[in-house]
Write a protein that holds these residues in place. Sequence first.
Motif, PDB file in Angstrom:
ATOM      1  N   GLY A  38     -57.627  20.473  37.152  1.00 35.15           N
ATOM      2  CA  GLY A  38     -57.601  19.058  37.545  1.00 35.15           C
ATOM      3  C   GLY A  38     -56.527  18.276  36.812  1.00 35.15           C
ATOM      4  O   GLY A  38     -55.827  17.446  37.402  1.00 35.15           O
ATOM      5  N   SER A  42     -53.401  16.630  38.706  1.00 35.05           N
ATOM      6  CA  SER A  42     -53.252  15.184  38.539  1.00 35.05           C
ATOM      7  C   SER A  42     -51.872  14.843  37.987  1.00 35.05           C
ATOM      8  O   SER A  42     -51.240  13.873  38.412  1.00 35.05           O
ATOM      9  CB  SER A  42     -54.349  14.663  37.615  1.00 35.05           C
ATOM     10  OG  SER A  42     -54.243  13.276  37.470  1.00 35.05           O
ATOM     11  N   ALA A  99     -63.533  17.784  48.055  1.00 34.00           N
ATOM     12  CA  ALA A  99     -63.779  16.749  47.050  1.00 34.00           C
ATOM     13  C   ALA A  99     -62.515  16.441  46.251  1.00 34.00           C
ATOM     14  O   ALA A  99     -62.210  15.276  45.976  1.00 34.00           O
ATOM     15  CB  ALA A  99     -64.911  17.183  46.116  1.00 34.00           C
ATOM     16  N   VAL A 100     -61.759  17.475  45.888  1.00 34.78           N
ATOM     17  CA  VAL A 100     -60.513  17.268  45.136  1.00 34.78           C
ATOM     18  C   VAL A 100     -59.497  16.517  45.986  1.00 34.78           C
ATOM     19  O   VAL A 100     -58.861  15.571  45.516  1.00 34.78           O
ATOM     20  CB  VAL A 100     -59.938  18.624  44.650  1.00 34.78           C
ATOM     21  CG1 VAL A 100     -58.521  18.477  44.154  1.00 34.78           C
ATOM     22  CG2 VAL A 100     -60.827  19.205  43.572  1.00 34.78           C
ATOM     23  N   GLY A 102     -60.109  14.529  48.478  1.00 29.00           N
ATOM     24  CA  GLY A 102     -60.603  13.151  48.613  1.00 29.00           C
ATOM     25  C   GLY A 102     -60.325  12.325  47.372  1.00 29.00           C
ATOM     26  O   GLY A 102     -59.877  11.174  47.459  1.00 29.00           O
ATOM     27  N   ALA A 103     -60.565  12.893  46.199  1.00 27.73           N
ATOM     28  CA  ALA A 103     -60.319  12.167  44.953  1.00 27.73           C
ATOM     29  C   ALA A 103     -58.838  11.899  44.756  1.00 27.73           C
ATOM     30  O   ALA A 103     -58.446  10.792  44.357  1.00 27.73           O
ATOM     31  CB  ALA A 103     -60.879  12.962  43.772  1.00 27.73           C
ATOM     32  N   LEU A 104     -57.989  12.889  45.038  1.00 23.98           N
ATOM     33  CA  LEU A 104     -56.548  12.681  44.885  1.00 23.98           C
ATOM     34  C   LEU A 104     -56.035  11.651  45.885  1.00 23.98           C
ATOM     35  O   LEU A 104     -55.183  10.836  45.561  1.00 23.98           O
ATOM     36  CB  LEU A 104     -55.803  14.000  45.032  1.00 23.98           C
ATOM     37  CG  LEU A 104     -55.964  14.959  43.861  1.00 23.98           C
ATOM     38  CD1 LEU A 104     -55.350  16.313  44.195  1.00 23.98           C
ATOM     39  CD2 LEU A 104     -55.357  14.399  42.601  1.00 23.98           C
ATOM     40  N   TYR A 106     -57.749   9.152  47.033  1.00 25.41           N
ATOM     41  CA  TYR A 106     -58.244   7.849  46.591  1.00 25.41           C
ATOM     42  C   TYR A 106     -57.429   7.323  45.407  1.00 25.41           C
ATOM     43  O   TYR A 106     -57.033   6.172  45.374  1.00 25.41           O
ATOM     44  CB  TYR A 106     -59.721   7.952  46.214  1.00 25.41           C
ATOM     45  CG  TYR A 106     -60.299   6.661  45.701  1.00 25.41           C
ATOM     46  CD1 TYR A 106     -60.615   5.626  46.580  1.00 25.41           C
ATOM     47  CD2 TYR A 106     -60.499   6.469  44.343  1.00 25.41           C
ATOM     48  CE1 TYR A 106     -61.131   4.439  46.113  1.00 25.41           C
ATOM     49  CE2 TYR A 106     -61.022   5.284  43.866  1.00 25.41           C
ATOM     50  CZ  TYR A 106     -61.340   4.267  44.753  1.00 25.41           C
ATOM     51  OH  TYR A 106     -61.842   3.096  44.285  1.00 25.41           O
ATOM     52  N   PHE A 107     -57.179   8.187  44.422  1.00 25.64           N
ATOM     53  CA  PHE A 107     -56.512   7.737  43.206  1.00 25.64           C
ATOM     54  C   PHE A 107     -54.984   7.706  43.326  1.00 25.64           C
ATOM     55  O   PHE A 107     -54.318   7.082  42.501  1.00 25.64           O
ATOM     56  CB  PHE A 107     -56.908   8.623  42.018  1.00 25.64           C
ATOM     57  CG  PHE A 107     -58.332   8.415  41.603  1.00 25.64           C
ATOM     58  CD1 PHE A 107     -58.738   7.212  41.041  1.00 25.64           C
ATOM     59  CD2 PHE A 107     -59.265   9.402  41.792  1.00 25.64           C
ATOM     60  CE1 PHE A 107     -60.049   7.010  40.662  1.00 25.64           C
ATOM     61  CE2 PHE A 107     -60.592   9.214  41.421  1.00 25.64           C
ATOM     62  CZ  PHE A 107     -60.978   8.010  40.846  1.00 25.64           C
TER      63      PHE A 107
END
Length: 123
Positions: A38, A42, A99-100, A102-104, A106-107
């Motif tokens: 992660g 990131s 999920a990863v 989606g999170a990436l 979003y951020f």
Amino acid sequence: MLGNAHFHGARGASEVAITTPVVLRYTAMHLAGFVLFGLAVSGLFALAEREKRVLALIFMLGCCLAVVFVAMVYGLSQWVRDAMTPWVFLAGHALGGAAVVGALGYFHRRLLRVPHRGRIAAR
């Protein structure tokens, strides 16, 4: 099952003993792997926000990891075929991957925006 296979070389369901130390060691190994992966991804996306060409690198890296993952699932399914099917691995990793992503998304929303181009002045 996978903890016993990884730490003790279990090759079938009959060789598996579910114990607290094995579960904790496998959980810690999994957590460390996800945290490291992660952080690396990131960092790549933070770099891609400054330099858009890095997105091509991220895409190629993702494709290579997908191929490695499919080969790993095949190998693991042959190794511990008594207790698990490839679909167990595929479903879990597909949910995790969604999920990863989606999170990436979003951020790192700036990566999804199309740059605005001004009008060309008429001569």
